[in-house]
Scaffold this motif. Structure first.
Motif, PDB file in Angstrom:
ATOM      1  N   GLY A 104       0.834  -1.193   0.000  1.00 28.52           N
ATOM      2  CA  GLY A 104       0.000   0.000   0.000  1.00 28.52           C
ATOM      3  C   GLY A 104       0.867   1.240   0.000  1.00 28.52           C
ATOM      4  N   ALA A 105       0.223   2.398  -0.116  1.00 26.75           N
ATOM      5  CA  ALA A 105       0.950   3.658  -0.125  1.00 26.75           C
ATOM      6  C   ALA A 105       1.594   3.904   1.239  1.00 26.75           C
ATOM      7  N   SER A 106       2.715   4.629   1.230  1.00 27.20           N
ATOM      8  CA  SER A 106       3.438   4.915   2.467  1.00 27.20           C
ATOM      9  C   SER A 106       4.244   6.186   2.302  1.00 27.20           C
ATOM     10  N   TRP A 107       4.398   6.941   3.382  1.00 28.04           N
ATOM     11  CA  TRP A 107       5.215   8.151   3.337  1.00 28.04           C
ATOM     12  C   TRP A 107       6.676   7.814   3.033  1.00 28.04           C
ATOM     13  N   GLU A 108       7.076   6.562   3.236  1.00 25.01           N
ATOM     14  CA  GLU A 108       8.449   6.150   2.947  1.00 25.01           C
ATOM     15  C   GLU A 108       8.750   6.150   1.450  1.00 25.01           C
ATOM     16  N   ARG A 109       7.688   6.123   0.622  1.00 27.56           N
ATOM     17  CA  ARG A 109       7.830   6.190  -0.835  1.00 27.56           C
ATOM     18  C   ARG A 109       6.990   7.376  -1.305  1.00 27.56           C
ATOM     19  N   ALA A 110       7.628   8.526  -1.372  1.00 24.75           N
ATOM     20  CA  ALA A 110       6.916   9.760  -1.692  1.00 24.75           C
ATOM     21  C   ALA A 110       6.827   9.947  -3.199  1.00 24.75           C
ATOM     22  N   VAL A 111       5.711  10.519  -3.655  1.00 22.05           N
ATOM     23  CA  VAL A 111       5.465  10.690  -5.088  1.00 22.05           C
ATOM     24  C   VAL A 111       5.316  12.168  -5.431  1.00 22.05           C
ATOM     25  N   VAL A 112       6.027  12.587  -6.483  1.00 15.44           N
ATOM     26  CA  VAL A 112       5.889  13.934  -7.030  1.00 15.44           C
ATOM     27  C   VAL A 112       5.308  13.792  -8.432  1.00 15.44           C
ATOM     28  N   PHE A 113       4.120  14.376  -8.645  1.00 10.09           N
ATOM     29  CA  PHE A 113       3.439  14.277  -9.934  1.00 10.09           C
ATOM     30  C   PHE A 113       3.750  15.487 -10.807  1.00 10.09           C
ATOM     31  N   GLN A 114       3.317  15.425 -12.075  1.00 13.58           N
ATOM     32  CA  GLN A 114       3.534  16.534 -12.996  1.00 13.58           C
ATOM     33  C   GLN A 114       2.798  17.782 -12.528  1.00 13.58           C
ATOM     34  N   THR A 115       1.582  17.591 -12.010  1.00 10.59           N
ATOM     35  CA  THR A 115       0.807  18.709 -11.480  1.00 10.59           C
ATOM     36  C   THR A 115       1.051  18.811  -9.978  1.00 10.59           C
ATOM     37  N   PRO A 116       1.484  19.974  -9.481  1.00 11.75           N
ATOM     38  CA  PRO A 116       1.764  20.118  -8.055  1.00 11.75           C
ATOM     39  C   PRO A 116       0.557  19.750  -7.196  1.00 11.75           C
ATOM     40  N   THR A 117       0.789  18.970  -6.155  1.00 17.89           N
ATOM     41  CA  THR A 117      -0.281  18.546  -5.252  1.00 17.89           C
ATOM     42  C   THR A 117      -0.180  19.336  -3.955  1.00 17.89           C
ATOM     43  N   LEU A 118      -0.848  20.479  -3.937  1.00 21.12           N
ATOM     44  CA  LEU A 118      -0.850  21.356  -2.770  1.00 21.12           C
ATOM     45  C   LEU A 118      -2.290  21.667  -2.387  1.00 21.12           C
ATOM     46  N   TYR A 119      -2.531  21.812  -1.093  1.00 16.74           N
ATOM     47  CA  TYR A 119      -3.867  22.198  -0.631  1.00 16.74           C
ATOM     48  C   TYR A 119      -4.032  23.702  -0.812  1.00 16.74           C
ATOM     49  N   PRO A 120      -4.993  24.131  -1.643  1.00 18.75           N
ATOM     50  CA  PRO A 120      -5.107  25.560  -1.963  1.00 18.75           C
ATOM     51  C   PRO A 120      -5.499  26.428  -0.770  1.00 18.75           C
ATOM     52  N   TRP A 121      -6.117  25.832   0.256  1.00 18.64           N
ATOM     53  CA  TRP A 121      -6.564  26.621   1.411  1.00 18.64           C
ATOM     54  C   TRP A 121      -5.456  26.805   2.459  1.00 18.64           C
ATOM     55  N   LEU A 122      -4.333  26.128   2.276  1.00 14.27           N
ATOM     56  CA  LEU A 122      -3.211  26.273   3.195  1.00 14.27           C
ATOM     57  C   LEU A 122      -2.103  27.091   2.547  1.00 14.27           C
ATOM     58  N   ASN A 123      -1.366  27.850   3.357  1.00  8.52           N
ATOM     59  CA  ASN A 123      -0.199  28.535   2.804  1.00  8.52           C
ATOM     60  C   ASN A 123       0.923  27.520   2.576  1.00  8.52           C
ATOM     61  N   ILE A 124       2.009  27.968   1.957  1.00 12.90           N
ATOM     62  CA  ILE A 124       3.078  27.046   1.573  1.00 12.90           C
ATOM     63  C   ILE A 124       3.733  26.421   2.804  1.00 12.90           C
ATOM     64  N   HIS A 125       3.944  27.181   3.838  1.00 15.53           N
ATOM     65  CA  HIS A 125       4.517  26.638   5.074  1.00 15.53           C
ATOM     66  C   HIS A 125       3.664  25.502   5.610  1.00 15.53           C
ATOM     67  N   ASP A 126       2.351  25.721   5.699  1.00 13.96           N
ATOM     68  CA  ASP A 126       1.467  24.705   6.273  1.00 13.96           C
ATOM     69  C   ASP A 126       1.300  23.507   5.343  1.00 13.96           C
ATOM     70  N   ASN A 127       1.415  23.736   4.027  1.00 17.44           N
ATOM     71  CA  ASN A 127       1.403  22.613   3.090  1.00 17.44           C
ATOM     72  C   ASN A 127       2.597  21.699   3.344  1.00 17.44           C
ATOM     73  N   VAL A 128       3.774  22.281   3.526  1.00 18.57           N
ATOM     74  CA  VAL A 128       4.990  21.493   3.748  1.00 18.57           C
ATOM     75  C   VAL A 128       4.935  20.804   5.110  1.00 18.57           C
ATOM     76  N   ALA A 129       4.363  21.484   6.103  1.00 18.40           N
ATOM     77  CA  ALA A 129       4.286  20.932   7.462  1.00 18.40           C
ATOM     78  C   ALA A 129       3.183  19.883   7.610  1.00 18.40           C
ATOM     79  N   PHE A 130       2.351  19.724   6.580  1.00 17.19           N
ATOM     80  CA  PHE A 130       1.179  18.858   6.695  1.00 17.19           C
ATOM     81  C   PHE A 130       1.567  17.411   7.045  1.00 17.19           C
ATOM     82  N   GLY A 131       2.544  16.852   6.332  1.00 14.24           N
ATOM     83  CA  GLY A 131       2.944  15.464   6.567  1.00 14.24           C
ATOM     84  C   GLY A 131       3.444  15.222   7.985  1.00 14.24           C
ATOM     85  N   PRO A 132       4.427  16.000   8.446  1.00 10.89           N
ATOM     86  CA  PRO A 132       4.884  15.827   9.827  1.00 10.89           C
ATOM     87  C   PRO A 132       3.771  15.992  10.859  1.00 10.89           C
TER      88      PRO A 132
END
Length: 270
Positions: free
Chosen positions: A82-110
């Motif tokens: 199954g999917a796991s944070w140990e195997r992270a995926v970067v797609f062609q289209t950026p996957t960011l939450y539009p309602w969060l700022n960039i700092h909070d988007n990056v901090a989301f996983g931790p």
């Protein structure tokens, strides 16, 4: 950099006799056939092949999004189930939450992993700076350019410190200059973090500029046709930079890869 070259092989991901079939409109389709691959810690692998050859299918199996019909996919000796944070995926289209700022988007996983607040903040700042977005943490995604959003997506992946990064044509939607800048940045990040990277691309020069190993796949059913051990990324990352692109060895490998892909494209027409 010498540590990467001289370290004993340590397989991060192992693919053993991978086959994948699915039911299409005209019956059963074999997307992948007898794929065997060992990916070592610290490698930067780029995958090339004709459209529809199963590159993304292979990435999805490693990510845990798909299960092979036959064979086994393992990470650090354990089945990928199954999917796991140990195997992270970067797609062609950026996957960011539009309602969060960039700092909070990056901090989301931790935050989801319930890391201590201080550690989360330190990691978030570290990786925002690494992708050169340290001054843009309070911006929303729509306020950034396409290249900056992709850098933010990369920071969002790196902050989890995964064992492997899977990238599906991450620069395909960018203009030529931004794409070149992103290639330079990903080389820099790879050399600093020693991450294991598996990147799909249609651009032979991109593969030669980034990879320590290039894998060329056949037309469907997807098989590994040939592998090339490359070291141009080390030259380009050093003082020679663009001169590595004009060496005889570079041009010979480039021509051979293009010939293989063209042959596979001709097979599709038969």
């Amino acid at each position: 950099m010498e540590e990467i070259l001289n370290a004993a092989p340590q397989h991060v991901v192992t693919l053993e006799n991978i086959n994948l079939k699915y039911n299409g409109e005209r019956g059963e389709v074999t997307a992948l056939q007898n794929v065997n691959l060992n990916i070592e810690k610290g490698e930067f692998i780029c995958v090339l092949g004709p459209s529809g050859c199963g590159k993304s299918t292979l990435l999805n199996i490693m990510a845990g999004f798909l299960k092979p019909t036959e064979g086994e996919a393992k990470m650090n000796g354990k089945l990928i189930e199954g999917a796991s944070w140990e195997r992270a995926v970067v797609f062609q289209t950026p996957t960011l939450y539009p309602w969060l700022n960039i700092h909070d988007n990056v901090a989301f996983g931790p935050n989801v992993r319930h890391l201590p607040k201080k550690e989360t903040e330190e990691l978030t700042r570290k990786y925002l700076n690494l992708v050169e977005l340290g001054d843009f943490g309070d911006h929303k995604p729509y306020e950034l350019s396409g290249g900056m959003r992709q850098r933010a997506s990369l920071a969002r992946v790196l902050v989890n410190q995964p064992g492997m990064i899977l990238m599906d044509e991450p620069f395909g939607a960018l203009d030529a200059l931004t794409r070149q800048n992103m290639q330079t940045l990903i080389r820099k990040i790879w050399s600093q973090t020693q991450n294991t990277v598996f990147l799909i691309t249609h651009d032979v020069d991109e593969a030669l500029a980034l990879a320590t190993r290039i894998i060329v796949m056949s037309s469907r059913p997807g098989r590994i046709v040939k592998e090339f051990e490359t070291d141009f990324t080390y030259d380009i990352d050093g003082v020679n930079k663009e001169s590595a692109r004009y060496t005889r060895k570079y041009m010979q490998i480039r021509e051979e890869i293009l010939n293989i892909i063209n042959e596979q494209n001709e097979t599709l027409k038969l």
